[in-house]
Motif scaffolding. Structure first.
Motif, PDB file in Angstrom:
ATOM      1  N   PHE A  17      12.821 -31.650 -29.798  1.00  0.00           N
ATOM      2  CA  PHE A  17      12.427 -31.942 -30.981  1.00  0.00           C
ATOM      3  C   PHE A  17      11.132 -32.151 -31.423  1.00  0.00           C
ATOM      4  N   LYS A  18      10.269 -32.377 -30.570  1.00  0.00           N
ATOM      5  CA  LYS A  18       8.865 -32.521 -30.840  1.00  0.00           C
ATOM      6  C   LYS A  18       8.268 -31.219 -31.074  1.00  0.00           C
ATOM      7  N   GLU A  19       8.738 -30.226 -30.132  1.00  0.00           N
ATOM      8  CA  GLU A  19       8.178 -28.951 -30.574  1.00  0.00           C
ATOM      9  C   GLU A  19       8.658 -28.253 -31.699  1.00  0.00           C
ATOM     10  N   PHE A  20      10.032 -28.629 -31.943  1.00  0.00           N
ATOM     11  CA  PHE A  20      10.696 -28.278 -33.467  1.00  0.00           C
ATOM     12  C   PHE A  20       9.768 -28.931 -34.564  1.00  0.00           C
ATOM     13  N   LYS A  21       9.534 -29.947 -34.364  1.00  0.00           N
ATOM     14  CA  LYS A  21       8.494 -30.671 -35.492  1.00  0.00           C
ATOM     15  C   LYS A  21       7.341 -30.016 -35.789  1.00  0.00           C
ATOM     16  N   LYS A  22       6.528 -29.782 -34.658  1.00  0.00           N
ATOM     17  CA  LYS A  22       5.591 -29.115 -34.718  1.00  0.00           C
ATOM     18  C   LYS A  22       5.574 -27.452 -35.191  1.00  0.00           C
ATOM     19  N   PHE A  23       6.718 -27.056 -34.961  1.00  0.00           N
ATOM     20  CA  PHE A  23       6.970 -25.692 -35.605  1.00  0.00           C
ATOM     21  C   PHE A  23       7.279 -25.709 -36.984  1.00  0.00           C
ATOM     22  N   ILE A  24       7.924 -26.467 -37.493  1.00  0.00           N
ATOM     23  CA  ILE A  24       8.401 -26.826 -38.906  1.00  0.00           C
ATOM     24  C   ILE A  24       7.346 -27.158 -39.809  1.00  0.00           C
ATOM     25  N   THR A  25       6.327 -28.047 -39.155  1.00  0.00           N
ATOM     26  CA  THR A  25       5.213 -28.748 -40.306  1.00  0.00           C
ATOM     27  C   THR A  25       4.230 -27.608 -39.984  1.00  0.00           C
ATOM     28  N   ARG A  26       4.086 -26.603 -39.454  1.00  0.00           N
ATOM     29  CA  ARG A  26       2.757 -25.545 -39.508  1.00  0.00           C
ATOM     30  C   ARG A  26       2.889 -25.066 -40.888  1.00  0.00           C
ATOM     31  N   GLY A  27       1.628 -24.706 -41.170  1.00  0.00           N
ATOM     32  CA  GLY A  27       1.368 -24.185 -42.662  1.00  0.00           C
ATOM     33  C   GLY A  27       2.054 -23.079 -43.079  1.00  0.00           C
ATOM     34  N   ASN A  28       2.257 -21.972 -42.152  1.00  0.00           N
ATOM     35  CA  ASN A  28       2.771 -20.962 -42.583  1.00  0.00           C
ATOM     36  C   ASN A  28       4.253 -20.962 -42.726  1.00  0.00           C
ATOM     37  N   VAL A  29       4.861 -21.938 -42.027  1.00  0.00           N
ATOM     38  CA  VAL A  29       6.228 -21.956 -42.103  1.00  0.00           C
ATOM     39  C   VAL A  29       6.618 -22.783 -43.601  1.00  0.00           C
ATOM     40  N   MET A  30       5.917 -23.849 -44.065  1.00  0.00           N
ATOM     41  CA  MET A  30       5.872 -24.423 -45.248  1.00  0.00           C
ATOM     42  C   MET A  30       5.639 -23.258 -46.465  1.00  0.00           C
ATOM     43  N   ASP A  31       4.736 -22.640 -46.243  1.00  0.00           N
ATOM     44  CA  ASP A  31       4.435 -21.561 -47.113  1.00  0.00           C
ATOM     45  C   ASP A  31       5.435 -20.476 -47.285  1.00  0.00           C
TER      46      ASP A  31
END
Length: 150
Positions: free
Chosen positions: A5-19
């Motif tokens: 879940f920590k890795e998933f949170k890091k992935f989902i909050t990365r800038g390019n995912v949000m973009d």
């Protein structure tokens, strides 16, 4: 499981995912606008040009009749093609404008990387690499004429 879940949170909050998420939401809204443009403006204009033909009624029945009929919806397909072409045209224009703006920004900010002046040169006598400001070659001890003149 906590590390997952920590890795998933890091992935989902990365800038390019949000973009990407913002792009998908805006794309969905833009698609609704283009669908409305095609269905309510362009297709009626094309219909008027072709003598009031309703393109939604352009169907070819392959087999059967009634609700069990196998029907090709050519008019619906034509509307989808026009829709695609309009989206592609607008996307092309937007990207062309963005590229032009990016080029102008680069020119304004002088982003062109200036080449560094060379720090070494080749001795004309022994072909060894020597410092650019050398007046005598450390390898063959030749006096370098162009450095001696200046």
């Amino acid at each position: 499981m906590k590390a997952f879940f920590k890795e998933f949170k890091k992935f989902i909050t990365r800038g390019n995912v949000m973009d990407m998420a913002v792009g998908i939401i805006i794309g969905g809204a833009f698609t609704a606008i283009v669908n409305s443009l095609v269905d309510n403006i362009i297709m009626p204009l094309i219909s008027a040009i072709f003598g009031g033909t309703n393109f939604d009624s352009w169907n070819v029945t392959l087999r059967g009749s009634g609700e069990s009929a196998v029907v090709l919806g050519l008019g619906t397909f034509l509307a989808a093609v026009v829709n695609f072409l309009l989206i592609a045209l607008v996307l092309f224009c937007v990207l062309k404008a963005l590229n032009k703006a990016s080029e102008m920004r680069d020119k304004l900010l002088h982003k062109e990387v200036a080449e560094e002046a060379p720090k070494t040169k080749i001795c004309p006598y022994c072909k060894s690499e020597i410092p650019v400001d050398a007046t005598r070659c450390p390898h063959c001890t030749s006096v370098l004429e162009e450095a001696a003149k200046s």
